[in-house]
Scaffold this motif. Structure first.
Motif, PDB file in Angstrom:
ATOM      1  N   PRO A  41       8.787   0.194  -3.698  1.00 22.17           N
ATOM      2  CA  PRO A  41       8.048   0.785  -2.579  1.00 22.17           C
ATOM      3  C   PRO A  41       7.633  -0.242  -1.532  1.00 22.17           C
ATOM      4  O   PRO A  41       7.214  -1.358  -1.869  1.00 22.17           O
ATOM      5  N   GLU A  42       7.819   0.120  -0.272  1.00 26.52           N
ATOM      6  CA  GLU A  42       7.409  -0.688   0.870  1.00 26.52           C
ATOM      7  C   GLU A  42       8.192  -1.986   0.999  1.00 26.52           C
ATOM      8  O   GLU A  42       7.766  -2.887   1.720  1.00 26.52           O
ATOM      9  N   GLN A  43       9.325  -2.068   0.305  1.00 26.97           N
ATOM     10  CA  GLN A  43      10.188  -3.231   0.455  1.00 26.97           C
ATOM     11  C   GLN A  43      11.615  -2.777   0.684  1.00 26.97           C
ATOM     12  O   GLN A  43      11.973  -1.655   0.354  1.00 26.97           O
TER      13      GLN A  43
END
Length: 128
Positions: A41-43
């Motif tokens: 997540p978020e990468q």
């Protein structure tokens, strides 16, 4: 139509092992370099490992060297990622991707932009 299907993801304990499979349908993998990417997540998607079309060249990101092994089985039209000594930081969605190697150089790259075809991903969760 090129289709890649990943399987083998699961919930495992730290130190456990998994074998991911990337199977191709409607096309032969033999002309393609294949890579595994991990997304958290978020990468962005991180290139974990790749194997050249003939299997003579492989790549592993530093965090998995010595623990993961990539291989390909032409008869089964499948690429595998053997994952041992799993750690919580290995958690993520694992995608396989294919890039046509028309150069004849028989190499692979961990760069996502070089890959044209992607599977839907398989979830790997390593619990401590």
């Amino acid at each position: 139509q090129v289709q890649l299907v990943e399987s083998g993801g699961a919930l495992v304990l730290t130190g456990g092992s998994l074998r991911l499979s990337c199977a191709a349908s409607e096309f032969s993998m033999e002309a393609y370099a294949i890579a595994w990417f991990r997304q958290v997540p978020e990468q962005g998607r991180e290139g974990i490992s790749c194997i050249s079309r003939r299997g003579t060249s492989t790549y592993y990101t530093d965090s998995v060297k010595g623990r993961f092994t990539i291989s390909r089985d032409g008869a089964k039209n499948t690429v595998y990622l053997e994952m041992n000594s799993l750690k919580p930081e290995d958690t993520g969605i694992y995608f396989c991707a294919a890039a046509l190697d028309s150069s004849g150089l028989d190499f692979c790259t961990p760069l996502a932009d070089e890959y044209n075809f992607w599977g839907q991903g398989t979830q790997v969760t390593v619990s401590s």
